[in-house]
Motif scaffolding. Structure first.
Motif, PDB file in Angstrom:
ATOM      1  N   ARG A   2       4.914   2.561  52.789  1.00  0.00           N
ATOM      2  CA  ARG A   2       4.375   2.566  51.527  1.00  0.00           C
ATOM      3  C   ARG A   2       5.032   1.608  50.780  1.00  0.00           C
ATOM      4  O   ARG A   2       4.796   0.443  50.653  1.00  0.00           O
ATOM      5  CB  ARG A   2       3.429   3.363  51.679  1.00  0.00           C
ATOM      6  CG  ARG A   2       2.226   3.793  52.631  1.00  0.00           C
ATOM      7  CD  ARG A   2       1.462   2.844  53.145  1.00  0.00           C
ATOM      8  NE  ARG A   2       0.108   3.159  51.609  1.00  0.00           N
ATOM      9  CZ  ARG A   2      -0.945   3.444  51.371  1.00  0.00           C
ATOM     10  NH1 ARG A   2      -0.670   5.372  52.563  1.00  0.00           N
ATOM     11  NH2 ARG A   2      -1.360   3.784  50.773  1.00  0.00           N
ATOM     12  N   ASN A  28      -2.863   8.974  53.953  1.00  0.00           N
ATOM     13  CA  ASN A  28      -2.718   7.480  54.024  1.00  0.00           C
ATOM     14  C   ASN A  28      -4.184   7.201  53.888  1.00  0.00           C
ATOM     15  O   ASN A  28      -3.904   6.049  53.665  1.00  0.00           O
ATOM     16  CB  ASN A  28      -3.301   8.052  55.976  1.00  0.00           C
ATOM     17  CG  ASN A  28      -1.720   7.864  56.829  1.00  0.00           C
ATOM     18  OD1 ASN A  28      -0.707   7.269  56.909  1.00  0.00           O
ATOM     19  ND2 ASN A  28      -1.175   8.645  57.432  1.00  0.00           N
ATOM     20  N   ARG A  29      -4.864   7.281  53.454  1.00  0.00           N
ATOM     21  CA  ARG A  29      -6.230   7.068  52.338  1.00  0.00           C
ATOM     22  C   ARG A  29      -5.842   6.534  51.302  1.00  0.00           C
ATOM     23  O   ARG A  29      -6.443   5.990  50.592  1.00  0.00           O
ATOM     24  CB  ARG A  29      -7.328   7.759  53.168  1.00  0.00           C
ATOM     25  CG  ARG A  29      -7.749   8.224  53.920  1.00  0.00           C
ATOM     26  CD  ARG A  29      -8.808   8.823  53.800  1.00  0.00           C
ATOM     27  NE  ARG A  29      -9.499   9.621  53.522  1.00  0.00           N
ATOM     28  CZ  ARG A  29      -9.603  10.786  53.787  1.00  0.00           C
ATOM     29  NH1 ARG A  29      -9.192  11.356  55.296  1.00  0.00           N
ATOM     30  NH2 ARG A  29      -9.836  12.040  52.962  1.00  0.00           N
ATOM     31  N   LEU A  30      -4.600   7.080  50.602  1.00  0.00           N
ATOM     32  CA  LEU A  30      -4.295   6.775  49.392  1.00  0.00           C
ATOM     33  C   LEU A  30      -3.507   5.537  48.494  1.00  0.00           C
ATOM     34  O   LEU A  30      -2.958   4.756  49.963  1.00  0.00           O
ATOM     35  CB  LEU A  30      -3.186   8.127  48.863  1.00  0.00           C
ATOM     36  CG  LEU A  30      -3.631   9.647  48.894  1.00  0.00           C
ATOM     37  CD1 LEU A  30      -2.633  10.243  48.226  1.00  0.00           C
ATOM     38  CD2 LEU A  30      -4.987   9.492  47.470  1.00  0.00           C
ATOM     39  N   SER A  31      -3.818   4.880  47.801  1.00  0.00           N
ATOM     40  CA  SER A  31      -3.026   3.695  47.773  1.00  0.00           C
ATOM     41  C   SER A  31      -1.817   4.125  47.605  1.00  0.00           C
ATOM     42  O   SER A  31      -1.266   4.892  47.286  1.00  0.00           O
ATOM     43  CB  SER A  31      -3.772   3.209  45.937  1.00  0.00           C
ATOM     44  OG  SER A  31      -3.201   4.186  45.412  1.00  0.00           O
ATOM     45  N   LYS A  40      -3.209  13.050  56.458  1.00  0.00           N
ATOM     46  CA  LYS A  40      -3.942  11.939  57.026  1.00  0.00           C
ATOM     47  C   LYS A  40      -4.884  11.813  55.875  1.00  0.00           C
ATOM     48  O   LYS A  40      -5.789  10.349  55.463  1.00  0.00           O
ATOM     49  CB  LYS A  40      -4.994  13.317  57.649  1.00  0.00           C
ATOM     50  CG  LYS A  40      -5.189  12.935  59.094  1.00  0.00           C
ATOM     51  CD  LYS A  40      -6.817  13.583  59.575  1.00  0.00           C
ATOM     52  CE  LYS A  40      -5.876  14.492  61.548  1.00  0.00           C
ATOM     53  NZ  LYS A  40      -6.828  14.897  61.518  1.00  0.00           N
ATOM     54  N   PHE A  41      -5.361  12.572  54.187  1.00  0.00           N
ATOM     55  CA  PHE A  41      -5.491  11.967  53.023  1.00  0.00           C
ATOM     56  C   PHE A  41      -4.471  11.229  52.657  1.00  0.00           C
ATOM     57  O   PHE A  41      -4.537  10.555  51.923  1.00  0.00           O
ATOM     58  CB  PHE A  41      -5.462  14.013  52.098  1.00  0.00           C
ATOM     59  CG  PHE A  41      -6.133  13.331  50.762  1.00  0.00           C
ATOM     60  CD1 PHE A  41      -7.182  13.067  50.567  1.00  0.00           C
ATOM     61  CD2 PHE A  41      -5.449  13.247  49.514  1.00  0.00           C
ATOM     62  CE1 PHE A  41      -7.721  12.731  49.484  1.00  0.00           C
ATOM     63  CE2 PHE A  41      -5.855  13.419  48.890  1.00  0.00           C
ATOM     64  CZ  PHE A  41      -7.093  12.342  48.494  1.00  0.00           C
ATOM     65  N   SER A  63      -0.992   5.782  44.271  1.00  0.00           N
ATOM     66  CA  SER A  63      -1.083   6.812  43.937  1.00  0.00           C
ATOM     67  C   SER A  63       0.003   7.620  45.051  1.00  0.00           C
ATOM     68  O   SER A  63       0.871   8.776  44.472  1.00  0.00           O
ATOM     69  CB  SER A  63      -2.303   6.884  44.963  1.00  0.00           C
ATOM     70  OG  SER A  63      -3.324   6.682  44.070  1.00  0.00           O
TER      71      SER A  63
END
Length: 446
Positions: free
Chosen positions: A402, A224-227, A221-222, A230
């Motif tokens: 990604r 998925n929030r990264l660029s 979950k964390f 990153s």
């Protein structure tokens, strides 16, 4: 502090003093013997190693190891290579496949944090060493090496639990040398390398306190929030960490081996310098073993596509057994096996007309640029394939998605361009080193 890698935590906390005590004793007794009875130093190494293994893992574990040594020695007497392979792989499978693995591990007495690590590490490396002994015995024209030679080879303590594997022919030749001399500045180089390894240990501990590179990938979950940048940096950092860990582990044992007048396998090549699958390995000892007894033995000069395919499949089959068969290891093996073969397919394809003529017309610098473009893509294939084994399939799939799909074209092309520049620098460094080496060879001939 990040405690995701329990091996590292145990090595440098509760098990640290045991390692220092055991290896210091080996260095002390080895030095005394080298100064007084250098012709018997291998015997001293063996006796000390046997006592250390018994003291750490118990008498029954020692008997299990000795029984496998005896089995493979007995097989070596027949001087049939195929029989040595079958017996060796069956012995290795008995430590990696259930229910035989649990049955043998049940013989280990006591309970402590690194019991499993020492059990499977010592057992796996023992079988690889015994297979090397058996195969080298088959190559010996007259007679066979004694079981005493096998025990001296196997119970060299710095290599017993954590490796690297040094093939029997190399170890036997080096440890049998009676005239122990050192090259100019050899002790200085040993001290410098020892200090570098201490510095690496401190650096990794600092990283564990501030950069949670092993724990972060477990929280998708964390993630998925990264660029995109990153995620790419985190994937690359995981491989760098594993390389540093391997370099430290093998560096410590190799430093002790050099003090014992041995020339052990070199540490793994830095992940940043890798852009071809043929050089991708974190354990140069196992890589040398696989190349000598499997990969080069079957693939020969590695020009024939079918022989190369058979050689890589056989190599990764043995590697899968060595790592322990499971779903993630199967996936890792298939992808890396494909990558190694795909390199050869691409190379063969571009050697055909009209590509061969086209490359002959362009400059050497332009040829390097074109190869660096392919090398940059190869670099990220190596990263993505190997974080499968280091982290998880889910994290590898997320990074792949990604970088190639949702990040296309901006993130994909920008990361590819930065990697391309890095590969260009590496290729230029390799070119300069090759020129310097060629000049040194010419100077020696003159």
């Amino acid at each position: 502090q990040d405690v995701a890698d329990f091996e590292w935590v145990m090595w440098f906390t509760s098990f640290r003093n045991v390692i220092i005590f055991a290896l210091s004793g080996h260095v002390l007794f080895g030095k005394i013997c080298s100064m007084t009875l250098p012709q018997h130093r291998a015997v001293v190494y063996m006796l000390y190693g046997i006592l250390a293994v018994q003291g750490s893992m118990g008498l029954v574990y020692l008997m299990v190891i000795l029984s496998h040594c005896l089995v493979l020695y007995s097989v070596a007497l027949a001087k049939q290579k195929w029989l040595c392979y079958v017996a060796g792989l069956c012995c290795l499978a008995s430590f990696k496949v259930e229910p035989f693995s649990s049955w043998q591990s049940g013989f280990v007495t006591g309970a402590f944090d690194l019991q499993d690590v020492l059990f499977y590490g010592g057992s796996g490396f023992t079988i690889m060493r015994c297979m090397s002994f058996a195969l080298e015995s088959c190559e010996k024209k007259e007679g066979i090496y004694s079981i005493f030679d096998l025990l001296k080879y196997n119970f060299y303590l710095p290599f017993f639990f954590f490796g690297p594997v040094m093939t029997f022919d190399q170890y036997h030749a080096q440890v049998s040398t009676r005239e122990l001399t050192r090259k100019d500045d050899e002790m200085k180089n040993i001290r410098v390398h020892a200090l570098l390894h201490v510095g690496a240990i401190i650096a990794v501990d600092i990283f564990f306190h501030f950069f949670y590179i092993l724990t972060l990938p477990t929280d998708l979950k964390f993630m998925n929030r990264l660029s995109d940048w990153s995620l790419a940096g985190l994937a690359y950092s995981n491989l760098v960490y594993d390389w540093v860990k391997a370099a430290v582990m093998f560096g410590v044992t190799n430093t002790i081996a050099r003090l014992d007048h041995l020339d052990p396998p070199q540490p793994p090549k830095c992940i940043t310098m890798l852009y071809v699958f043929a050089e991708t390995h974190f354990d140069r000892g196992i890589n040398d073993w696989l190349c000598k007894y499997v990969y080069d033995h079957i693939g020969e000069n590695h020009d024939n596509i079918m022989k190369e395919l058979v050689a890589t499949i056989a190599t990764f089959a043995v590697t899968t057994l060595w790592l322990g068969p499971c779903e993630i290891v199967y996936i890792w093996s298939v992808f890396n096996c494909f990558g190694l073969n795909f390199e050869l397919w691409v190379q063969k394809f571009f050697q055909q007309e009209p590509f061969a003529k086209l490359e002959a017309k362009i400059s050497a610098a332009m040829s390097r640029r074109i190869r660096a473009a392919f090398g940059a893509a190869n670099f990220w294939a190596i990263v993505l394939y190997n974080i499968l084994a280091l982290n998880s399939l889910e994290f590898a799939l997320l990074v792949t998605k990604r970088l190639l799909l949702t990040g296309f074209p901006v993130s994909t092309l920008s990361i590819w361009f930065i990697t391309y520049c890095g590969v260009q620098l590496i290729k230029e460094r390799e070119r300069i080193l090759a020129i310097e080496e060629e000049k040194c060879d010419k100077a020696k001939e003159e």
